[in-house]
Design a protein around this motif. Structure first.
Motif, short mmCIF file in Angstrom:
data_model
loop_
_atom_site.label_atom_id
_atom_site.label_comp_id
_atom_site.label_asym_id
_atom_site.label_seq_id
_atom_site.Cartn_x
_atom_site.Cartn_y
_atom_site.Cartn_z
N LEU A 49 0.85 -1.20 0.00
CA LEU A 49 0.00 0.00 0.00
C LEU A 49 0.88 1.24 0.00
CD1 LEU A 49 -2.77 1.43 0.31
CD2 LEU A 49 -2.52 1.16 2.78
N ILE A 50 0.47 2.24 -0.79
CA ILE A 50 1.19 3.52 -0.85
C ILE A 50 0.21 4.64 -0.52
CG2 ILE A 50 2.48 5.12 -2.31
CD1 ILE A 50 3.27 2.69 -4.02
N ILE A 51 0.58 5.49 0.43
CA ILE A 51 -0.17 6.71 0.72
C ILE A 51 0.60 7.85 0.07
CG2 ILE A 51 -1.11 8.20 2.53
CD1 ILE A 51 -1.04 5.75 4.39
N LEU A 52 0.01 8.45 -0.94
CA LEU A 52 0.74 9.33 -1.85
C LEU A 52 0.24 10.77 -1.76
CD1 LEU A 52 2.78 9.56 -4.21
CD2 LEU A 52 0.94 8.84 -5.75
N ASP A 53 1.13 11.65 -1.35
CA ASP A 53 0.80 13.08 -1.34
C ASP A 53 0.82 13.61 -2.77
OD1 ASP A 53 0.20 15.59 -0.41
OD2 ASP A 53 2.27 16.10 0.10
N LEU A 54 -0.09 14.54 -3.08
CA LEU A 54 -0.17 15.06 -4.44
C LEU A 54 0.97 16.02 -4.76
CD1 LEU A 54 -3.96 15.74 -5.11
CD2 LEU A 54 -2.48 14.04 -6.19
N LYS A 55 1.38 16.82 -3.76
CA LYS A 55 2.39 17.84 -4.01
C LYS A 55 3.70 17.43 -3.35
CE LYS A 55 -0.84 21.71 -4.51
NZ LYS A 55 -1.23 23.06 -4.06
N LEU A 56 4.69 17.15 -4.21
CA LEU A 56 6.02 16.75 -3.75
C LEU A 56 7.05 17.70 -4.36
CD1 LEU A 56 5.58 12.91 -4.23
CD2 LEU A 56 5.64 14.12 -2.04
N PRO A 57 8.23 17.78 -3.78
CA PRO A 57 9.20 18.78 -4.27
C PRO A 57 9.76 18.50 -5.66
CG PRO A 57 10.17 17.38 -2.55
CD PRO A 57 8.70 17.10 -2.58
N ASP A 58 9.70 17.24 -6.15
CA ASP A 58 10.33 16.94 -7.43
C ASP A 58 9.35 16.40 -8.48
OD1 ASP A 58 9.96 14.66 -5.94
OD2 ASP A 58 11.81 13.69 -6.57
N ILE A 59 8.47 15.47 -8.10
CA ILE A 59 7.53 14.85 -9.03
C ILE A 59 6.14 14.93 -8.43
CG2 ILE A 59 6.98 12.75 -10.34
CD1 ILE A 59 9.83 11.82 -9.89
N GLN A 71 3.92 0.62 -14.89
CA GLN A 71 4.83 -0.47 -14.55
C GLN A 71 4.10 -1.71 -14.06
OE1 GLN A 71 8.20 -0.26 -15.08
NE2 GLN A 71 7.68 1.70 -16.03
N LYS A 72 2.77 -1.59 -13.91
CA LYS A 72 1.92 -2.70 -13.45
C LYS A 72 2.39 -3.24 -12.10
CE LYS A 72 0.58 -4.04 -18.13
NZ LYS A 72 0.53 -5.11 -19.16
N ILE A 73 2.72 -2.32 -11.21
CA ILE A 73 3.15 -2.70 -9.86
C ILE A 73 1.92 -3.04 -9.04
CG2 ILE A 73 4.31 -1.90 -7.76
CD1 ILE A 73 5.98 -0.07 -9.66
N PRO A 74 1.84 -4.24 -8.46
CA PRO A 74 0.63 -4.68 -7.75
C PRO A 74 0.51 -4.08 -6.36
CG PRO A 74 2.28 -6.39 -7.66
CD PRO A 74 2.87 -5.29 -8.49
N THR A 75 0.20 -2.80 -6.29
CA THR A 75 0.07 -2.14 -5.00
C THR A 75 -1.16 -1.22 -5.02
OG1 THR A 75 1.21 -0.75 -3.37
CG2 THR A 75 1.53 -0.19 -5.68
N ALA A 76 -1.79 -1.08 -3.86
CA ALA A 76 -2.91 -0.14 -3.74
C ALA A 76 -2.34 1.26 -3.49
CB ALA A 76 -3.83 -0.57 -2.60
N VAL A 77 -3.03 2.28 -3.98
CA VAL A 77 -2.57 3.67 -3.82
C VAL A 77 -3.70 4.51 -3.24
CG1 VAL A 77 -1.68 5.72 -4.97
CG2 VAL A 77 -0.99 3.45 -5.77
N ILE A 78 -3.40 5.17 -2.11
CA ILE A 78 -4.33 6.11 -1.49
C ILE A 78 -3.76 7.52 -1.69
CG2 ILE A 78 -5.40 6.89 0.66
CD1 ILE A 78 -5.18 4.05 1.71
N ILE A 79 -4.55 8.40 -2.26
CA ILE A 79 -4.12 9.78 -2.47
C ILE A 79 -4.40 10.60 -1.22
CG2 ILE A 79 -4.45 11.85 -3.86
CD1 ILE A 79 -3.11 9.61 -5.39
N ALA A 80 -3.38 11.30 -0.73
CA ALA A 80 -3.56 12.23 0.38
C ALA A 80 -3.72 13.62 -0.20
CB ALA A 80 -2.35 12.17 1.33
N THR A 81 -4.89 14.22 0.00
CA THR A 81 -5.20 15.49 -0.68
C THR A 81 -5.62 16.56 0.32
OG1 THR A 81 -6.66 16.52 -2.31
CG2 THR A 81 -7.55 14.66 -1.09
N ALA A 82 -5.17 17.76 0.07
CA ALA A 82 -5.56 18.89 0.91
C ALA A 82 -6.96 19.36 0.52
CB ALA A 82 -4.55 20.02 0.77
N HIS A 83 -7.59 20.12 1.40
CA HIS A 83 -8.91 20.66 1.12
C HIS A 83 -8.85 21.55 -0.12
CE1 HIS A 83 -12.96 22.04 1.87
NE2 HIS A 83 -12.55 23.30 1.75
N GLY A 84 -9.77 21.35 -1.02
CA GLY A 84 -9.80 22.14 -2.24
C GLY A 84 -9.26 21.39 -3.44
N THR A 85 -8.66 20.23 -3.21
CA THR A 85 -8.14 19.43 -4.33
C THR A 85 -8.83 18.07 -4.42
OG1 THR A 85 -6.35 18.57 -2.94
CG2 THR A 85 -5.87 20.54 -4.26
N ILE A 86 -10.00 17.97 -3.81
CA ILE A 86 -10.72 16.70 -3.82
C ILE A 86 -11.13 16.31 -5.24
CG2 ILE A 86 -12.82 15.55 -3.06
CD1 ILE A 86 -12.63 17.06 -0.45
#
Length: 491
Positions: A49-59, A71-86
Motif C-alpha cells: 500500500l502507498i499513501i501518496l501526497d499530491l504535491k512533492l518537491p520533485d515529481i 509499470q503494473k506494480i501490484p500495489t494499492a494507492v491512497i491519495i492524500a489530498t488537501a482541502h480544495g483538491t478533492i
C-alpha cells in the motif's frame, strides 16, 4: 512477513504524526519525502500500500501514480489530498488510485483505510499465488518461471530475512549479482548500502585498500584517507564477486574479518568494527579451486553457509523467450523502434541455441537487432553471428510448426473407463437411427493428458517443442506435468 505501507510525504512533521497513529498496527510503515525516493523504494521493495501526497518537491503525485500503473506494480494507492483538491483526487481514482484521504488525516480514518486496503490486497495476493505458484515470471530483477529458477527464488525467499552468508556459483552472465541484490533487497537491510566488489578486476596490491580502506600516507599515492567497501557497506551487504580469484594472503585477512567483524585500514593501528552481511560468488568450481590449493578451505566453509547454484540460460527452457521479449520491448522503447514481437521460427532458434554467454549474451543479441533494424518482428535475417549460423537440432523444425495439427506418432486412444451402453439418435430428415460408438467417450482430462504426453514423447521429452506443436503456453504444460507427477507420487 509483515505487509508494507509506504508514505510519500514531504512534510516530516506530518509523517511523524502518522507514524504515531499506526505505531501499534501489525504492518511495517515506511516514509520517503520525494518522488524519486518513492520510485527507488517501490522498485527495490514493492509495498502492498502507498499513501501518496499530491504535491512533492520533485515529481507530482499524479505522475507517480501514472508510473505505478504503467509499470503494473501490484500495489494499492491512497491519495492524500488537501482541502480544495478533492476534485483532482476523484479524477486520479478514475486513473487508477484506490482511495483518497483528505488532510489533515484523522487517526481512525487512516488506520481503517490502511486496514481495509491491506486486507483486500492480501486476498488478491492469495488468489494470485494460487494461480501463479508455478509461473512466477518476474521476481526481484529476474525474468522467468522455469523450474530451475523457481528453486532459486525459494532459496532467496528463505535466506533473505536471515544474516546467513550466501555463496552463489554459476557461469558468467547467469545473474549472480542480480541474485545477491535480490537477497539484499528482500532482507531487513534493504534500506542500507549494497556494495559490490569484483575480486578478479582489482589489482593484487589494491585489493586490501579496496575492501578495508587506507589512511593518508599508507602508500605512495595515498594522499587522503579513504573508506573501503567494508565501511561503505556498514549496516548493509557486501558482495564479493569472483571470490576464487582473490590472492591467498588476502583470503586469510578476509577470513579474520568475517570471523571477528573487525578490521584495520592500511596504514592504521586501530581496529574498526562494522556490521555487514557477506554474499560471495564465483564462476569457477570452488571444489576444484580447493583441490588446486587456490582457495582456502576454512574460508570456503565460512562463506558457504547457504549455496545457490545459478542455472545456465540453456537449462531454463521458456525463460529464454520471456527474457528475449523483455529486452526487445525495453530496447525498442528506448530507441523508438517499431519492434513488438519475435517470429516463431526465430523463437525456436533462440530456444535451442546453447548461449555460452548466458543472459548477458542474449541481451546483447537483442540490442544488436534493435539498433540495426526497424521491423515490427524479429526475423531470421536479423540474427547476428554466431547465432545466425547455428543449426537447430530439432527434427524438421519448420515442418513440425507448419503441420502441428497432424502429429502422426500420437498413440491411438484406448478405452480405460467403464463400458457405456450403445446409444442411438433420431435423424429428423431421414427418420433413420445412427449408432454412436460410446467406447470412445472418455473424460476430457484423460484425453488432454494423453495428447500432451504423446506430443512430449514425439519431441523426445522437450516440453518447449511440444508446446509449440500444441500451440499452448510452455508454462501451462510444465504446470500440468507437475500436477500429474505430484498425483502419481501421492499414490
Amino acid at each position: 512477513m509483515l505487509q508494507k505501507v509506504l508514505l510519500v510525504e514531504d512534510s516530516t512533521s506530518l509523517a511523524i504524526l502518522y507514524k504515531q497513529y499506526v505505531k501499534d498496527e501489525p504492518y511495517e510503515f515506511f516514509h520517503v519525502t520525494t518522488g524519486e525516493d518513492a520510485k527507488n523504494f517501490i522498485v527495490k521493495n514493492p509495498p502492498q500500500l502507498i499513501i501518496l501526497d499530491l504535491k512533492l518537491p520533485d515529481i507530482s503525485g499524479a505522475e507517480i501514480l501514472q508510473w505505478i500503473r504503467e509499470q503494473k506494480i501490484p500495489t494499492a494507492v491512497i491519495i492524500a489530498t488537501a482541502h480544495g483538491t478533492i476534485d483532482i483526487a476523484v479524477t486520479l481514482i478514475q486513473s487508477g488510485a484506490n482511495d483518497f484521504l483528505e488532510k489533515p488525516i484523522q487517526a481512525d480514518r487512516l488506520k481503517t483505510s490502511i486496514k481495509n486496503h491491506l486486507a483486500h490486497n492480501k486476498l488478491e495476493g492469495l488468489v494470485e499465488d494460487i494461480q501463479n505458484d508455478f509461473n512466477r515470471n518476474k521476481y526481484q530483477g529476474f525474468i522467468g518461471s522455469s523450474l530451475p529458477m523457481q528453486a532459486v527464488y525459494k532459496i532467496i525467499d528463505a535466506v533473505a530475512p536471515t544474516n546467513a552468508s550466501v555463496f552463489i556459483s554459476g557461469e558468467s552472465g547467469t545473474g549472480k549479482e542480480v541474485c545477491a541484490e535480490a537477497i539484499h533487497y528482500k532482507s531487513q537491510r534493504y534500506n542500507k548500502p549494497f556494495v559490490a566488489i569484483n575480486c578478479g578486476a582489482i589489482p593484487r596490491d589494491l585489493m586490501e585498500s579496496e575492501i578495508f580502506g587506507h589512511l593518508k600516507g599508507a602508500f605512495t599515492g595515498a594522499t587522503t584517507d579513504r573508506k573501503g567497501a567494508a565501511m561503505l557497506a556498514n549496516g548493509g551487504t557486501l558482495f564479493l564477486d569472483e571470490l576464487c580469484e582473490m590472492e591467498l594472503d588476502m583470503q586469510k585477512k578476509l577470513l579474520r574479518f568475517l570471523q571477528t567483524g573487525r578490521f584495520t585500514p592500511l596504514g592504521g593501528s586501530k581496529e574498526i568494527s562494522t556490521d555487514i552481511r557477506i554474499i560471495c560468488a564465483t564462476n569457477r568450481d570452488p571444489l576444484i579451486e580447493l583441490n588446486e590449493k587456490r582457495f582456502r578451505e576454512d574460508l570456503y566453509y565460512r562463506v558457504n553457509v547457504v549455496p545457490i547454484q545459478m542455472p545456465p540460460l540453456r537449462d531454463r527452457g521458456t525463460d529464454i523467450l520471456d527474457i528475449a521479449r523483455y529486452f526487445l520491448k525495453k530496447f525498442a522503447k528506448q530507441d523508438h523502434k517499431k519492434f513488438t514481437a519475435i517470429k516463431r521460427n526465430v523463437e525456436l532458434k533462440l530456444s535451442h541455441y546453447s548461449w555460452p554467454g548466458n543472459v548477458r549474451q542474449l541481451q546483447n543479441i537483442i540490442r544488436n537487432i534493435v539498433v540495426l533494424h526497424n521491423d515490427t518482428h524479429i526475423l531470421m535475417e536479423h540474427l547476428p553471428e554466431p547465432i545466425n549460423s547455428f543449426k537447430t537440432s530439432i527434427k524438421n523444425t519448420e515442418k513440425q510448426h507448419i503441420k502441428a495439427s497432424n502429429i502422426t506418432p500420437i498413440k491411438p486412444i484406448t478405452n480405460t473407463g467403464p463400458t457405456l451402453p450403445t446409444m442411438t439418435t433420431s435423424d429428423n430428415s431421414t427418420n433413420a437411427k445412427k449408432k454412436i460408438n460410446t467406447h470412445l467417450i472418455r473424460p476430457m482430462a484423460d484425453i488432454e493428458r494423453e495428447v500432451i504426453e504423446n506430443a512430449i514423447d514425439y519431441c523426445e521429452g522437450n516440453v518447449l517443442n511440444a508446446a509449440v506443436l500444441l500451440e499452448l503456453s510452455p508454462s501451462t504444460l510444465y504446470r500440468k506435468k507437475q500436477v500429474w507427477d505430484t498425483y502419481e507420487e501421492s499414490d
